[in-house]
Enzyme design. Structure first.
Site, mmCIF file in Angstrom:
data_model
loop_
_atom_site.group_PDB
_atom_site.id
_atom_site.type_symbol
_atom_site.label_atom_id
_atom_site.label_comp_id
_atom_site.label_asym_id
_atom_site.label_seq_id
_atom_site.Cartn_x
_atom_site.Cartn_y
_atom_site.Cartn_z
ATOM 1 N N LYS A 1 0.886 -1.182 0.000
ATOM 2 C CA LYS A 1 0.000 0.000 0.000
ATOM 3 C C LYS A 1 0.914 1.220 0.000
ATOM 4 O O LYS A 1 1.369 1.678 1.045
ATOM 5 C CB LYS A 1 -0.886 -0.038 1.251
ATOM 6 C CG LYS A 1 -2.201 0.689 1.180
ATOM 7 C CD LYS A 1 -2.140 2.154 0.898
ATOM 8 C CE LYS A 1 -1.628 3.017 2.016
ATOM 9 N NZ LYS A 1 -1.395 4.429 1.594
ATOM 10 N N GLU B 1 -0.482 7.459 -1.042
ATOM 11 C CA GLU B 1 -1.472 7.945 -2.013
ATOM 12 C C GLU B 1 -1.037 9.278 -2.608
ATOM 13 O O GLU B 1 -1.617 9.741 -3.583
ATOM 14 C CB GLU B 1 -2.862 8.041 -1.355
ATOM 15 C CG GLU B 1 -3.020 9.095 -0.266
ATOM 16 C CD GLU B 1 -2.470 8.689 1.105
ATOM 17 O OE1 GLU B 1 -1.580 7.812 1.171
ATOM 18 O OE2 GLU B 1 -2.919 9.275 2.109
ATOM 19 N N CYS C 1 13.648 11.255 6.484
ATOM 20 C CA CYS C 1 13.579 10.836 7.890
ATOM 21 C C CYS C 1 14.951 10.921 8.528
ATOM 22 O O CYS C 1 15.075 10.885 9.742
ATOM 23 C CB CYS C 1 13.037 9.425 8.002
ATOM 24 S SG CYS C 1 14.179 8.195 7.393
HETATM 25 P P1 NAD Z 1 2.346 9.113 7.069
HETATM 26 O O1 NAD Z 1 2.492 8.427 8.373
HETATM 27 O O2 NAD Z 1 1.403 10.243 6.961
HETATM 28 O O3 NAD Z 1 1.910 8.063 5.925
HETATM 29 C C1 NAD Z 1 2.559 6.832 5.796
HETATM 30 C C2 NAD Z 1 1.566 5.808 5.274
HETATM 31 O O4 NAD Z 1 0.501 5.662 6.212
HETATM 32 C C3 NAD Z 1 0.944 6.196 3.942
HETATM 33 O O5 NAD Z 1 0.876 5.058 3.120
HETATM 34 C C4 NAD Z 1 -0.435 6.701 4.336
HETATM 35 O O6 NAD Z 1 -1.413 6.435 3.357
HETATM 36 C C5 NAD Z 1 -0.765 5.921 5.592
HETATM 37 N N1 NAD Z 1 -1.604 6.688 6.513
HETATM 38 C C6 NAD Z 1 -1.674 8.049 6.632
HETATM 39 N N2 NAD Z 1 -2.550 8.392 7.597
HETATM 40 C C7 NAD Z 1 -3.037 7.252 8.100
HETATM 41 C C8 NAD Z 1 -3.971 6.960 9.138
HETATM 42 N N3 NAD Z 1 -4.568 7.915 9.840
HETATM 43 N N4 NAD Z 1 -4.224 5.659 9.407
HETATM 44 C C9 NAD Z 1 -3.626 4.688 8.718
HETATM 45 N N5 NAD Z 1 -2.746 4.902 7.711
HETATM 46 C C10 NAD Z 1 -2.448 6.165 7.412
HETATM 47 O O7 NAD Z 1 3.832 9.559 6.638
HETATM 48 P P2 NAD Z 1 4.267 10.440 5.400
HETATM 49 O O8 NAD Z 1 3.855 11.846 5.645
HETATM 50 O O9 NAD Z 1 3.864 9.782 4.138
HETATM 51 O O10 NAD Z 1 5.854 10.311 5.508
HETATM 52 C C11 NAD Z 1 6.646 11.142 6.313
HETATM 53 C C12 NAD Z 1 6.939 10.500 7.656
HETATM 54 O O11 NAD Z 1 7.585 9.245 7.465
HETATM 55 C C13 NAD Z 1 7.910 11.326 8.487
HETATM 56 O O12 NAD Z 1 7.495 11.289 9.828
HETATM 57 C C14 NAD Z 1 9.235 10.601 8.327
HETATM 58 O O13 NAD Z 1 10.150 10.785 9.375
HETATM 59 C C15 NAD Z 1 8.759 9.192 8.278
HETATM 60 N N6 NAD Z 1 9.739 8.310 7.669
HETATM 61 C C16 NAD Z 1 10.427 7.457 8.479
HETATM 62 C C17 NAD Z 1 11.404 6.635 7.947
HETATM 63 C C18 NAD Z 1 12.188 5.696 8.821
HETATM 64 O O14 NAD Z 1 12.825 4.793 8.290
HETATM 65 N N7 NAD Z 1 12.168 5.841 10.129
HETATM 66 C C19 NAD Z 1 11.695 6.690 6.571
HETATM 67 C C20 NAD Z 1 10.957 7.566 5.770
HETATM 68 C C21 NAD Z 1 9.976 8.375 6.337
#
Ligand code: NAD
Length: 510
Positions: free
Chosen positions: A187, A190, A295
């Site tokens: 997944k 989006e 990240c």
């Molecule tokens: P996000 O948490 O908003 O989204 C990640 C995924 O979760 C997406 O596929 C999204 O569709 C889904 N999602 C979003 N809201 C949701 C909800 N309420 N319930 C269930 N699923 C949901 O993250 P983002 O904005 O896409 O990415 C940025 C974040 O990711 C930053 O916090 C960054 O630090 C983190 N990140 C961490 C790593 C790591 O390895 N630690 C690597 C890359 C990014």
């Protein structure tokens, strides 16, 4: 109402739709819920992405479940060869993949190639599955008794990935899971699913059989369905701490394995003995590159002792960065992913000023004449930042650097360990003793010594500590083999009716 429906049907016919991948077919979703994929430099609508229906999600699980019956028994060499072919196809299509990625995500073309390349390295690693998945054997643990382990695939696994690395992070998940003999449901974000879909097409071209890799799109609802589904055995998540914590709780409550790699606030420490130009170049690149949407971005720097005098040079170097669309040559900082992300970062900057931090470089409203609609924020620097300010307590995920001061290395380590996040950190110094103290005492997963963004190569696993990670096993590397397999331990004794006891007990002279 009629006009609205005409407009929406005109839009849907002009703009391509992102497909679902179910049972080896790229299919049009029947969903009535869609969102646009938007170029963050221009606001051009590139595609429409569906929020898959429950029936579509169930079809993906059914196809993954059915494919598992044969895939789990597919010889290791066959699985490995698919990933050898896959890495070749990714290399051959690098330019096209990077241009899709830049169009939908915004980062510069060289950064997009880096995003793909770091994922490609994991695909190369997956091609080594033969040695990685081997079990262990101890012979004669008792008379005539051997004990050995086999690491077997789990079944249907799932991955949920973020927007900021739409090539690398999906490639952290499904290649290793599938190489182990599992089938998979991905997944992707989006916000930028198009490069991920192109990678899925190449995966099928490399020989991944129907049903072994499936891709569904959506948000909260589909993610909750993944967490709850009784036929999914493991969930790999990368994204924010808020969402990852929810997924970890929900998936583990449903009896699944879960690994959640989450948000960050990465600090660099600069000691006065560090190599000045190397350190400042590295710091500025790591703080502002990819518009701070990494990240592993270094979003806080602690200047120790007399390194505080470096501040004017850090600001001067930062001023040289060019803000422009990712497709333009020599761009350092592209747009942030969405208008909402831009607004949020600008609000945090305004709040930082209200909270009393000193905004020594204000990057709001940069001039980007050829891209007036882009979500651009120039590099911004705050000094006199303290815990309790929202610019420090929150992950900004934009091109904003917070500068703090400390008297000693020990004081700086105390600041880092008091921050809830523990994703990455870096120390700049020429002292081995200081480096050793740092690596021993700092409670952070990825540690760089004169290396600003220490993302581990796939021989090792990505790690993370405290609020940055839930679950004990990380993605890729050796750890992920344990995550994606069930270890069985077999203790065996064989009796041979044709060999009498006297023969068995005879010592064979060599
Ligand atoms: P996000 O948490 O908003 O989204 C990640 C995924 O979760 C997406 O596929 C999204 O569709 C889904 N999602 C979003 N809201 C949701 C909800 N309420 N319930 C269930 N699923 C949901 O993250 P983002 O904005 O896409 O990415 C940025 C974040 O990711 C930053 O916090 C960054 O630090 C983190 N990140 C961490 C790593 C790591 O390895 N630690 C690597 C890359 C990014």
């Amino acid at each position: 109402m009629e006009l609205q429906s005409k407009l929406s049907s005109a839009l849907s016919s002009a703009v391509p739709s992102v497909k679902l991948l179910i049972n080896g077919e790229f299919i049009e979703s029947r969903s009535d819920q869609w969102r646009n994929v938007i170029n963050p430099a221009t606001q051009q609508v590139l595609a429409r992405v569906p929020f898959a229906t429950r029936q579509e999600m169930q079809a993906a699980v059914d196809s993954a479940k059915a494919a598992f019956i044969t895939w789990r028994k597919t010889p290791i060499s066959t699985r490995a060869r698919i990933f050898l072919k896959y890495q070749q196809l990714i290399r051959e299509n690098m330019t096209e993949l990077a241009s899709i990625l830049t169009a939908e995500q915004g980062k510069t073309l060289p950064d997009a190639e880096g995003d793909i390349f770091r994922g490609l390295e994991v695909v190369e690693h997956a091609a080594n599955i033969g040695t990685l998945q081997m079990g262990e054997l101890a012979s004669n643990v008792a008379n005539g008794v051997d004990t050995y382990t086999i690491n077997q695939a789990l079944g249907v696994c799932a991955g949920i990935t973020p927007f900021n690395f739409p090539a690398m992070i999906p490639l952290w998940t499904f290649p290793m899971a599938i190489a182990c003999g599992n089938t998979f449901i991905l997944k992707p974000s989006e916000q930028d699913p198009m490069v991920t879909m192109r990678l899925a097409e190449l995966a099928l071209e490399a020989g991944i059989p129907p049903g072994v890799l499936n891709v569904v799109h959506g948000g909260e609802e589909i993610v909750n369905t993944i967490c709850d589904h009784p036929d999914i055995r493991a969930v790999s998540f990368v994204g924010s701490t808020r969402v990852g914590t929810h997924i970890y709780r929900r998936a583990t409550m449903a009896g699944k394995r879960a690994q959640c790699m989450m948000g960050a606030k990465n600090h660099a420490i600069i000691l006065p003995d560090a190599n000045r130009s190397h350190t400042i170049n590295n710091l500025v690149g790591a703080a502002f590159g990819a518009a701070g949407q990494r990240c592993m971005a270094l979003s806080v720097v602690i200047l120790v002792g007399s390194s505080q005098d470096w501040l004017p040079e850090i600001i001067a170097k930062t001023r040289t960065l060019s803000v422009n669309a990712g497709v333009e040559a020599n761009t350092d900082i592209g747009p942030v992913i969405s208008c909402a992300a831009k607004e949020r970062v600008e609000e945090l900057i305004a709040q930082g000023v209200k909270d009393g931090a000193q905004l020594v470089l204000d990057g709001r409203k940069p001039k980007v004449p050829d891209y007036p609609k882009g979500n651009f924020i120039g590099p911004s620097i705050f000094t006199h930042v303290t815990p309790g300010m929202s610019i420090y307590d929150e992950e900004i995920f934009g091109p904003v650097l917070c500068i703090m001061f400390a008297d000693t290395l020990a004081d700086a380590i105390t600041i880092i360990n008091a921050n809830p996040h523990g994703n990455g950190t870096a120390l700049f110094t020429q002292s081995g003793a200081a480096a050793r103290q740092f690596e021993e005492d700092v409670d952070v997963g990825q540690i760089g010594i004169n290396v600003p963004i220490p993302v581990p190569v796939p021989l090792f696993s990505f790690t993370g500590s405290r609020a940055s990670k839930l679950g004990d096993l990380g993605p890729y590397g050796k750890q992920v083999i344990q995550f994606y397999t069930q270890t069985k331990t077999i203790t065996a004794r064989w009796f041979d009716d044709n060999v009498n006891a006297a023969t068995v007990n005879t010592t064979i002279s060599l």
